[in-house]
Design a protein around this motif. Structure first.
Motif, short mmCIF file in Angstrom:
data_model
loop_
_atom_site.label_atom_id
_atom_site.label_comp_id
_atom_site.label_asym_id
_atom_site.label_seq_id
_atom_site.Cartn_x
_atom_site.Cartn_y
_atom_site.Cartn_z
N SER A 229 12.58 5.90 -18.01
CA SER A 229 12.25 5.19 -16.78
C SER A 229 10.95 4.46 -17.05
O SER A 229 9.94 5.07 -17.39
N GLY A 230 10.97 3.16 -16.95
CA GLY A 230 9.78 2.38 -17.23
C GLY A 230 8.68 2.71 -16.23
O GLY A 230 8.95 2.81 -15.04
N GLU A 231 7.46 2.91 -16.73
CA GLU A 231 6.37 3.13 -15.78
C GLU A 231 6.13 1.87 -14.98
O GLU A 231 5.88 1.87 -13.79
N LEU A 232 6.22 0.74 -15.72
CA LEU A 232 6.02 -0.56 -15.08
C LEU A 232 7.36 -1.31 -15.15
O LEU A 232 7.99 -1.32 -16.20
N MET A 233 7.74 -1.92 -14.07
CA MET A 233 8.99 -2.68 -14.11
C MET A 233 8.79 -4.04 -13.47
O MET A 233 8.19 -4.16 -12.40
N LEU A 234 9.28 -5.06 -14.17
CA LEU A 234 9.21 -6.43 -13.65
C LEU A 234 10.62 -7.01 -13.64
O LEU A 234 11.30 -7.02 -14.67
N ALA A 235 11.06 -7.48 -12.48
CA ALA A 235 12.35 -8.19 -12.43
C ALA A 235 12.02 -9.67 -12.58
O ALA A 235 11.06 -10.16 -12.00
N PHE A 236 12.81 -10.37 -13.41
CA PHE A 236 12.52 -11.80 -13.60
C PHE A 236 13.80 -12.62 -13.62
O PHE A 236 14.89 -12.11 -13.91
N ASP A 237 13.65 -13.90 -13.28
CA ASP A 237 14.84 -14.74 -13.18
C ASP A 237 15.08 -15.51 -14.47
O ASP A 237 14.37 -15.34 -15.47
N ALA A 238 16.09 -16.40 -14.44
CA ALA A 238 16.50 -17.11 -15.65
C ALA A 238 15.41 -18.04 -16.18
O ALA A 238 15.41 -18.42 -17.35
N ASP A 239 14.43 -18.40 -15.32
CA ASP A 239 13.33 -19.26 -15.77
C ASP A 239 12.14 -18.45 -16.29
O ASP A 239 11.08 -19.01 -16.57
N GLY A 240 12.30 -17.13 -16.36
CA GLY A 240 11.19 -16.30 -16.84
C GLY A 240 10.09 -16.15 -15.80
O GLY A 240 8.93 -15.90 -16.13
N VAL A 241 10.47 -16.24 -14.53
CA VAL A 241 9.48 -16.07 -13.45
C VAL A 241 9.71 -14.70 -12.82
O VAL A 241 10.86 -14.30 -12.56
N VAL A 242 8.61 -13.98 -12.58
CA VAL A 242 8.71 -12.63 -12.00
C VAL A 242 9.16 -12.72 -10.55
O VAL A 242 8.56 -13.45 -9.74
N VAL A 243 10.25 -12.01 -10.22
CA VAL A 243 10.72 -12.03 -8.83
C VAL A 243 10.47 -10.69 -8.13
O VAL A 243 10.59 -10.58 -6.92
#
Ligand SMILES: Nc1ncnc2c1ncn2[C@@H]1O[C@H](COP(=O)(O)OP(=O)(O)OP(=O)(O)O)[C@@H](O)[C@H]1O
Length: 658
Positions: A229-243
């Motif tokens: 389980s990642g301590e830090l999690m970032l969801a990002f879109d197809a343009d590499g932008v954090v959502v």
């Protein structure tokens, strides 16, 4: 708790809050809030406030998806703490207990103490407590015994941790509480750590569910932990932008970035966060999760091990939470209901469960359609070509149930079928085993069933060779299984084994799609009789406004009866059984059915609105057709005899015959 302890506690609260000292301690700050902001009186201990079912449902409905995700985590946590006497509460952001797991053996005491479904633990209502104070401070805490403001709670010990939603908003609280505990507060250290750990797991599962259509970058300081389980999690879109960012990432990475550029993580490009840039993140994503260690360097917080989870809604890959997948097409489930919100929710949940290896428990009053739902689940699943085996545990005599369920080996009994018999459980291999009235299963068979479910093997009576089986169990009960557990009549471990998911069927009196059901059942019954069905408006209104203690089964029986006595399938008020034919005035007050679907189509548009006088409408038709009964009957889609009967009922007499 002794009254003397309560009195001493009240004194302590009063003297502490009377002093002018500035409190830095969270508990004492909360005590002060209770008196100054919420007007609570420590000399008046207040019993727990439990919301009634309807209001509780409103709270649950608002976070329905989250409840499902959280439930899985709660069940795992409960297994770890139940032997220590703890119970679990999940509250919403207002402090209302929207989910609860506890031992029903102490049900009375838990309810009195407020450790119960529906309890309101906001500070304003309950005073200083783990949930309420955690909501006020947004920080995990232990509220131990006399930390509580209200003297009626000073026996309890409660540990809480806040839960944030994927956008960082406050969602609710996870709470681990016990009715009794050792006096030193340190005794709760481990319980608090567990509460925080599971709160994070639940938050992260919810994060993954919420961003199931995005790629998720997981970061951790230790490689094996990233995979778990990642301590830090970032969801990002197809343009590499954090959502989206989980709370760990928000805490660590906000305000970082190239020259501290990232003031707000969400909306920032991955290039601004990692020295290697978005290109390296995409490379890790393409490589997939493998043993090969990948790392990313943040501008301000050093190096993290990293992996990327592909969008699951597209890839259909791993780590899907229970309801994270797109809905399957399931006409058998869709047919179960019209536009009733409770049934629609059940259908949505059922669709997500059809092909999961999850056992399902159906709860609902008798005749609400539990078996119908179980069959629809089976027909909608990949197991549809295998057997659906239904067993009513209440209907098989206790002396036979064991051999019926488990079968017996050749020669196990003298006489009878000495060749042996394949039991019902074995017959359900690869398909669905529907265990109706599971609450009525005798205790020793509960133990055997549990073993079958755990070991996925069955040994017939008198046999020595276990046979391996693949079983999906749908169990149903109209009885409160938790109450049966408290009474020692149902095994708690079997309950948890069976309730991979619980679906509640609403009673017919609560359903808003009764017109749809009448339509469907009448059509089905009419086909059985080789006829077609239509229902007159007064009859439909009477059907819609009845209380239906026997639920859908009773409705079906009434329609069957009405069709049998009706004039060519045209159901009139007089055709309904006595208890449904209330005086016309009563029926008129009944709410309008949302849809009058089975009325004869050709005349539906011309029919008066229900609240208009049917008699008046009949009179107008008679006048329009100059009292020609045949023309009126044709216009109204009735037979002539019915027109005469109606005229009689409404006291309508042709003028020249008066
Ligand atoms: N959604 C539905 N659509 C059509 N018919 C239904 C529906 N729900 C229930 N019925 C009908 O109601 C009757 C009772 O349904 P079912 O046997 O599934 O109820 P149950 O909850 O399992 O009852 P029990 O608790 O007595 O076993 C059946 O005739 C079934 O066809």
């Amino acid at each position: 708790m002794h009254q003397i302890d309560q009195r001493a506690h009240i004194e302590r609260v009063l003297s502490s809050t009377r002093s002018d000292a500035v409190h830095t301690d969270r508990i004492q700050q909360s005590w002060r809030r209770c008196i100054e902001d919420y007007d609570l009186d420590p000399t008046r201990p207040t019993p727990a406030h439990i919301l009634e079912a309807g209001r509780l449902r409103e709270h649950r409905d608002q976070i329905e998806d989250f409840l499902q995700v959280a439930r899985t985590g709660m069940e795992q946590l409960y297994k770890r703490v139940c032997d220590l006497g703890y119970v679990l509460l999940l509250t919403d952001a207002r402090g209302i207990t929207v989910d609860f797991i506890g031992n029903d053996r102490w049900q009375g005491e838990l309810r009195r103490s407020g450790l119960y479904l529906g309890a309101d633990w906001s500070e304003a209502r309950a005073g200083t407590c783990a949930v309420g104070t955690c909501i006020a401070d947004r920080t995990a805490m232990t509220c131990h015994q006399t930390d509580h403001f209200d003297a009626s709670h000073i026996g309890l010990t409660c540990n809480s941790a806040p839960l944030l939603d994927p956008t960082g908003d406050f969602l609710g609280v996870l709470d681990v509480s016990a009715l009794t505990s050792p006096s030193p507060k340190e005794s709760q250290h481990l319980a608090l750590q567990l509460t925080m750990m599971y709160a994070k797991m639940i938050e992260d599962a919810n994060f993954m569910h919420f961003f199931r259509e995005a790629s998720v970058l997981r970061l951790g300081a230790a490689w094996p932990m990233v995979d778990l389980s990642g301590e830090l999690m970032l969801a990002f879109d197809a343009d590499g932008v954090v959502v989206g960012a989980n709370s760990g990432a928000r805490r660590m990475l906000n305000g970082g970035g190239e020259s501290g550029l990232v003031t707000e993580l969400v909306g920032s490009s991955l290039d601004m966060i990692f020295r290697e840039g978005a290109a390296e993140v995409w490379r890790i994503a393409r490589a997939g999760v493998s043993n090969q260690r990948s790392a990313l360097t943040t501008y301000q917080h050093g190096v993290f091990y990293a992996d990327v989870i592909a969008p699951r809604a597209l890839s259909g890959s791993r780590l899907a939470t229970r309801d994270a997948e797109p809905e399957v097409s399931a006409p058998a489930l869709d047919r179960l209901a019209g536009d009733d919100p409770q049934m629609q929710r059940l259908i949505r949940q059922a669709k997500r469960l059809v092909n999961k290896s999850v056992d399902i428990l159906l709860h609902g009053e008798t005749g609400t359609g539990k078996e119908v739902v179980a069959k629809a689940l089976h027909e909608s699943s990949e197991r549809r070509d295998k057997a659906f085996v239904a067993i009513n545990c209440a209907a098989i005599p206790e002396s036979l149930i064991e051999s019926e369920l488990f079968g017996y080996a050749p020669g196990a009994f003298t006489g009878g079928r000495s060749k042996g018999m394949r039991g019902l459980i074995a017959q359900a291999d690869g398909g669905t085993l529907f265990l109706d009235e599971i609450g009525d299963m005798p205790p020793h068979l509960q133990t055997r069933l549990l073993r079958v479910l755990a070991e996925k093997e069955i040994t017939p009576l008198g046999g020595d060779k276990p046979q391996s089986i693949r079983l999906t169990v749908v169990a149903a009960s109209h009885r409160d299984l938790r109450k049966l557990i408290a009474e020692g009549l149902f095994r708690e471990d079997l309950y948890y084994r069976l309730c991979g998911a619980i679906l509640y069927l609403p009673p017919l009196r609560e359903r808003q799609d009764i017109a749809y059901l009448i339509d469907r059942l009448a059509a089905e019954e009419a086909v059985e009789m080789g006829d077609s069905a239509s229902i007159e408006a007064p009859a439909l209104a009477a059907l819609c406004s009845h209380d239906w203690p026997g639920n859908v089964r009773q409705l079906r029986n009434v329609l069957r009866f009405a069709l049998a006595v009706s004039d060519g399938g045209n159901i009139h008020l007089d055709d309904l059984p006595g208890e449904l034919m209330r005086p016309l005035t009563d029926v008129r007050e009944a709410p309008l059915p949302t849809r009058v679907a089975t009325l004869t189509e050709t005349h539906e548009a011309e029919r008066p609105r229900w609240r208009d006088q049917e008699g008046q409408w009949l009179l107008e038709s008679l006048q329009r057709h100059k009292w020609c009964i045949t023309a009126v009957a044709e216009e109204l889609g009735l037979c002539r005899a019915t027109v005469y009967r109606r005229m009689k009922r409404y006291g309508i007499v042709q003028p020249n015959l008066q």
